[in-house]
Design a protein around this motif. Structure first.
Motif, mmCIF file in Angstrom:
data_model
loop_
_atom_site.group_PDB
_atom_site.id
_atom_site.type_symbol
_atom_site.label_atom_id
_atom_site.label_comp_id
_atom_site.label_asym_id
_atom_site.label_seq_id
_atom_site.Cartn_x
_atom_site.Cartn_y
_atom_site.Cartn_z
ATOM 1 N N THR A 22 32.430 28.570 34.416
ATOM 2 C CA THR A 22 32.044 29.846 35.019
ATOM 3 C C THR A 22 33.208 30.495 35.743
ATOM 4 O O THR A 22 33.384 31.715 35.657
ATOM 5 C CB THR A 22 30.863 29.639 35.985
ATOM 6 N N LEU A 23 34.000 29.699 36.429
ATOM 7 C CA LEU A 23 35.173 30.238 37.111
ATOM 8 C C LEU A 23 36.146 30.846 36.106
ATOM 9 O O LEU A 23 36.675 31.934 36.334
ATOM 10 C CB LEU A 23 35.869 29.152 37.929
ATOM 11 N N HIS A 24 36.353 30.163 35.004
ATOM 12 C CA HIS A 24 37.263 30.699 33.984
ATOM 13 C C HIS A 24 36.736 32.000 33.401
ATOM 14 O O HIS A 24 37.505 32.935 33.158
ATOM 15 C CB HIS A 24 37.504 29.658 32.888
ATOM 16 N N PHE A 25 35.419 32.074 33.160
ATOM 17 C CA PHE A 25 34.840 33.322 32.678
ATOM 18 C C PHE A 25 35.001 34.432 33.717
ATOM 19 O O PHE A 25 35.331 35.569 33.373
ATOM 20 C CB PHE A 25 33.356 33.152 32.330
ATOM 21 N N ALA A 26 34.758 34.115 34.990
ATOM 22 C CA ALA A 26 34.880 35.121 36.048
ATOM 23 C C ALA A 26 36.305 35.647 36.135
ATOM 24 O O ALA A 26 36.528 36.861 36.215
ATOM 25 C CB ALA A 26 34.440 34.524 37.385
ATOM 26 N N ILE A 27 37.268 34.750 36.085
ATOM 27 C CA ILE A 27 38.671 35.174 36.130
ATOM 28 C C ILE A 27 39.017 35.981 34.878
ATOM 29 O O ILE A 27 39.686 37.012 34.958
ATOM 30 C CB ILE A 27 39.596 33.952 36.291
ATOM 31 N N GLY A 28 38.535 35.519 33.732
ATOM 32 C CA GLY A 28 38.805 36.235 32.476
ATOM 33 C C GLY A 28 38.212 37.630 32.463
ATOM 34 O O GLY A 28 38.876 38.589 32.054
ATOM 35 N N TYR A 29 36.955 37.759 32.901
ATOM 36 C CA TYR A 29 36.333 39.084 32.940
ATOM 37 C C TYR A 29 36.989 39.989 33.982
ATOM 38 O O TYR A 29 37.096 41.204 33.775
ATOM 39 C CB TYR A 29 34.831 38.982 33.211
ATOM 40 N N THR A 30 37.441 39.409 35.091
ATOM 41 C CA THR A 30 38.153 40.199 36.095
ATOM 42 C C THR A 30 39.470 40.721 35.519
ATOM 43 O O THR A 30 39.799 41.897 35.675
ATOM 44 C CB THR A 30 38.411 39.365 37.358
ATOM 45 N N TYR A 108 29.052 32.017 39.647
ATOM 46 C CA TYR A 108 29.992 31.039 40.201
ATOM 47 C C TYR A 108 29.703 30.751 41.680
ATOM 48 O O TYR A 108 29.656 29.598 42.105
ATOM 49 C CB TYR A 108 31.434 31.515 40.024
ATOM 50 N N PHE A 109 29.528 31.794 42.480
ATOM 51 C CA PHE A 109 29.348 31.597 43.917
ATOM 52 C C PHE A 109 27.913 31.239 44.307
ATOM 53 O O PHE A 109 27.689 30.538 45.290
ATOM 54 C CB PHE A 109 29.795 32.837 44.693
ATOM 55 N N PHE A 110 26.927 31.750 43.593
ATOM 56 C CA PHE A 110 25.510 31.501 43.895
ATOM 57 C C PHE A 110 24.883 30.781 42.708
ATOM 58 O O PHE A 110 24.083 31.353 41.975
ATOM 59 C CB PHE A 110 24.780 32.815 44.162
#
Length: 134
Positions: A22-30, A108-110
């Motif tokens: 999820t972190l990798h997806f969040a960074i990728g989408y950002t 990721y956070f929740f």
């Protein structure tokens, strides 16, 4: 001995990526959102921007009649056609990308609060509705 070390490192790497997907997806989408803004959103909006005044109606929470009239009267027919195309294509894609970005950060956070995903989805729907109305 060497094979066991490789197997342990491989298992550790797989667990790391499994736990941090999820972190990798969040960074990728950002990253995708920032690249989209820099290389697509801003360049395609130049055809209707002016040096003075509002360059988009979508950046306000409310509009007055004067704001809307001024926006449309200060642009040529070609600029207005460009603005319409921009809203129909590029702004629609932007809403989808920022929804993916916000949703992945929320997940990721929740971790167990998936109900919060309604916030970026409703924002995207509101943005699309606004684009349709404009």
């Amino acid at each position: 001995m060497g094979k066991q070390l490789i197997d342990k490192n491989m298992i550790r790497t797989i667990k790391y990526f499994k736990n941090h997907t999820t972190l990798h997806f969040a960074i990728g989408y950002t990253l995708a959102m920032f690249l989209y803004v820099k290389f697509i959103f801003i360049p395609f909006s130049r055809c209707f921007t002016l040096d003075v005044g509002a360059n988009s109606l979508g950046l306000s929470f409310y509009y007055t009649i004067d704001m809307v009239q001024n926006f449309f009267e200060s642009r040529t027919h070609g600029q207005l056609l460009c603005y319409r195309k921009f809203l129909q294509i590029w702004d629609t894609i932007f809403a989808f990308i920022y929804t993916l970005m916000y949703a992945s950060w929320i997940i990721y956070f929740f971790k167990n609060k998936r109900l919060f995903l309604i916030i970026p989805v409703l924002s995207m729907v509101a943005d699309w509705t606004e684009n349709y109305v404009e």
